[in-house]
Design a protein around this motif. Structure first.
Motif, PDB file in Angstrom:
ATOM      1  N   HIS A   1     -47.367   8.983   5.035  1.00  0.00           N
ATOM      2  CA  HIS A   1     -46.231   9.366   5.881  1.00  0.00           C
ATOM      3  C   HIS A   1     -46.115   8.420   7.070  1.00  0.00           C
ATOM      4  CE1 HIS A   1     -43.591  11.542   8.526  1.00  0.00           C
ATOM      5  NE2 HIS A   1     -44.563  11.735   9.392  1.00  0.00           N
TER       6      HIS A   1
ATOM      7  N   TYR B   1     -37.702  12.986   6.733  1.00  0.00           N
ATOM      8  CA  TYR B   1     -38.898  13.266   5.935  1.00  0.00           C
ATOM      9  C   TYR B   1     -38.565  13.260   4.444  1.00  0.00           C
ATOM     10  CZ  TYR B   1     -40.887  14.930  10.359  1.00  0.00           C
ATOM     11  OH  TYR B   1     -41.335  15.028  11.645  1.00  0.00           O
TER      12      TYR B   1
ATOM     13  N   GLY C   1     -41.292  19.119   8.866  1.00  0.00           N
ATOM     14  CA  GLY C   1     -41.492  17.937   8.024  1.00  0.00           C
ATOM     15  C   GLY C   1     -42.495  18.189   6.920  1.00  0.00           C
ATOM     16  N   GLY C   2     -43.179  19.327   6.986  1.00  0.00           N
ATOM     17  CA  GLY C   2     -44.151  19.693   5.960  1.00  0.00           C
ATOM     18  C   GLY C   2     -44.003  21.138   5.538  1.00  0.00           C
TER      19      GLY C   2
ATOM     20  N   SER D   1     -41.821  20.013  -0.568  1.00  0.00           N
ATOM     21  CA  SER D   1     -43.020  19.784   0.233  1.00  0.00           C
ATOM     22  C   SER D   1     -44.165  20.643  -0.288  1.00  0.00           C
ATOM     23  CB  SER D   1     -42.757  20.118   1.698  1.00  0.00           C
ATOM     24  OG  SER D   1     -43.966  19.984   2.440  1.00  0.00           O
TER      25      SER D   1
ATOM     26  N   ARG E   1     -46.871  16.838   5.718  1.00  0.00           N
ATOM     27  CA  ARG E   1     -46.147  15.568   5.643  1.00  0.00           C
ATOM     28  C   ARG E   1     -46.932  14.612   4.761  1.00  0.00           C
ATOM     29  NH1 ARG E   1     -45.609  15.655  12.128  1.00  0.00           N
ATOM     30  NH2 ARG E   1     -44.048  17.296  12.248  1.00  0.00           N
TER      31      ARG E   1
END
Length: 171
Positions: A38, A45, A114-115, A142, A146
């Protein structure tokens, strides 16, 4: 994309997997984990994941949280588009939807922005998966952090999350 064996997936989950991969393993759902490095400077993302995995952005889905009439709701849409908040509200029988406060989303799901995975969240939330997922053999979402994605059949994602499938994405 390379496929890991089911045995390797289970071992990965048991040895420090994320809540998402642990939930998938416990449910006996076939899945593949894809890891990439990442870049904290990445503008998106989801687009970063699609590029790193070498797949079309339409195959990678982002997990967004919205507040629909006072209740947090999970929306899973392709990274190539955006979320239609009116359509999301309608899909769950609501009137108004707005993007959730990021801190509230993190607290509720147990994941960082983002995760956020639609799987293995701290609290089970209403979930809506964009209808475009149905025409694909697999999608990526996901895996809970991330730089980590999980690839699975859309029907398995819908079943595990109790999701409603509706056209909530916009190009």
């Amino acid at each position: 994309m390379s496929k890991k064996s089911k045995k390797a997936q289970g071992a990965q989950s048991a040895a420090g997997g994320t809540p998402a991969t642990v939930a998938l393993t416990a449910a006996g759902v076939p899945f593949t984990v894809h890891a990439y490095t990442h870049d904290p400077a990445a503008a998106s993302y989801g687009e970063e994941a699609a590029e790193a995995l070498g797949v079309a952005p339409e195959q990678v889905f982002k997990t967004l949280l919205a507040d629909v009439d006072g209740a947090l709701t999970v929306a899973v849409v392709p990274v190539s588009g955006s979320l239609d908040l009116k359509a999301l509200a309608a899909a769950v029988g609501g009137k108004r939807a707005a993007m959730a406060d990021p801190a509230a989303a993190e607290r509720s799901t147990g994941y960082v922005r983002g995760g956020i995975s639609p799987l293995g969240q701290r609290k089970r939330l209403r979930t809506v998966v964009d209808a475009s997922a149905e025409g694909r053999p697999t999608i990526c979402v996901s895996a809970g952090r991330r730089g980590l994605e999980v690839e699975l059949a859309p029907a398995d994602l819908v079943a595990l999350t109790g999701a409603v499938v509706a056209p909530i994405g916009r190009d």
